[in-house]
Design a protein around this motif. Structure first.
Motif, PDB file in Angstrom:
ATOM      1  N   LYS A  80       0.876  -1.206   0.019  1.00 34.57           N
ATOM      2  CA  LYS A  80       0.094  -0.054  -0.213  1.00 34.57           C
ATOM      3  C   LYS A  80       0.746   1.089   0.035  1.00 34.57           C
ATOM      4  O   LYS A  80       1.937   1.179   0.658  1.00 34.57           O
ATOM      5  CB  LYS A  80      -0.826  -0.067   1.120  1.00 34.57           C
ATOM      6  N   ASP A  81       0.347   2.268  -0.648  1.00 38.67           N
ATOM      7  CA  ASP A  81       0.842   3.516  -0.657  1.00 38.67           C
ATOM      8  C   ASP A  81       1.088   4.010   1.085  1.00 38.67           C
ATOM      9  O   ASP A  81       0.338   3.798   1.571  1.00 38.67           O
ATOM     10  CB  ASP A  81       0.032   4.666  -1.233  1.00 38.67           C
ATOM     11  N   GLY A  82       2.195   4.692   1.222  1.00 46.75           N
ATOM     12  CA  GLY A  82       2.697   4.865   2.520  1.00 46.75           C
ATOM     13  C   GLY A  82       3.204   3.832   3.479  1.00 46.75           C
ATOM     14  O   GLY A  82       3.405   4.212   4.518  1.00 46.75           O
ATOM     15  N   ASP A 112      -1.398  -4.730  -0.524  1.00 48.75           N
ATOM     16  CA  ASP A 112      -2.456  -3.696  -1.535  1.00 48.75           C
ATOM     17  C   ASP A 112      -3.093  -5.065  -2.453  1.00 48.75           C
ATOM     18  O   ASP A 112      -2.594  -5.187  -3.546  1.00 48.75           O
ATOM     19  CB  ASP A 112      -2.033  -2.778  -2.386  1.00 48.75           C
ATOM     20  N   GLU A 114       9.036   0.857  -7.941  1.00 48.78           N
ATOM     21  CA  GLU A 114       7.881   0.374  -7.586  1.00 48.78           C
ATOM     22  C   GLU A 114       7.523   0.040  -6.063  1.00 48.78           C
ATOM     23  O   GLU A 114       8.610  -0.419  -5.364  1.00 48.78           O
ATOM     24  CB  GLU A 114       7.491  -0.655  -8.386  1.00 48.78           C
ATOM     25  N   ALA A 115       6.207  -0.018  -5.555  1.00 49.53           N
ATOM     26  CA  ALA A 115       6.130  -0.667  -4.543  1.00 49.53           C
ATOM     27  C   ALA A 115       5.715  -2.298  -4.592  1.00 49.53           C
ATOM     28  O   ALA A 115       4.811  -2.551  -3.657  1.00 49.53           O
ATOM     29  CB  ALA A 115       5.016   0.095  -3.736  1.00 49.53           C
TER      30      ALA A 115
END
Length: 103
Positions: A11-13, A82, A47-48
């Protein structure tokens, strides 16, 4: 030989927290040095998304579930990921010093 590959978006963050947890887990593995397992966690550049490669020697029990650090890591995954992971079993066609046999 078969290797499991897991691809998982974070997830972002949450990337820094997830990376720190991965480093802690691998510090434990390096300290404990379990037999019969080869394990790597990588992140796709820019990328994440993590790509994990896991190989377990034939007949060897998976040592990870017996490590408290691994159990904590798995419990915390739901906070970081995510969506569901993409899990594939890979047949190794060729390898130079990356996997345990057939080198």
């Amino acid at each position: 030989m078969s290797v499991t590959m897991v691809r998982q978006k974070v997830k972002d963050g949450r990337l820094d927290e997830a990376e720190a947890a991965v480093r802690d887990l691998f510090a434990t593995l390096n300290r404990v040095r379990p037999e019969g397992v080869r394990y790597a966690s990588t992140r796709v550049n820019g990328e994440a998304t993590f790509v994990i490669l896991f190989e377990l020697a034939d007949g060897a029990p998976d040592p990870r579930p017996h490590l408290p650090e691994y159990q904590r890591f798995v419990e915390r995954l739901k906070d970081w990921v995510d969506g569901p992971p993409q899990i594939d079993s890979l047949d190794v066609v060729g390898s130079y010093s990356l996997f345990g046999s057939g080198e």
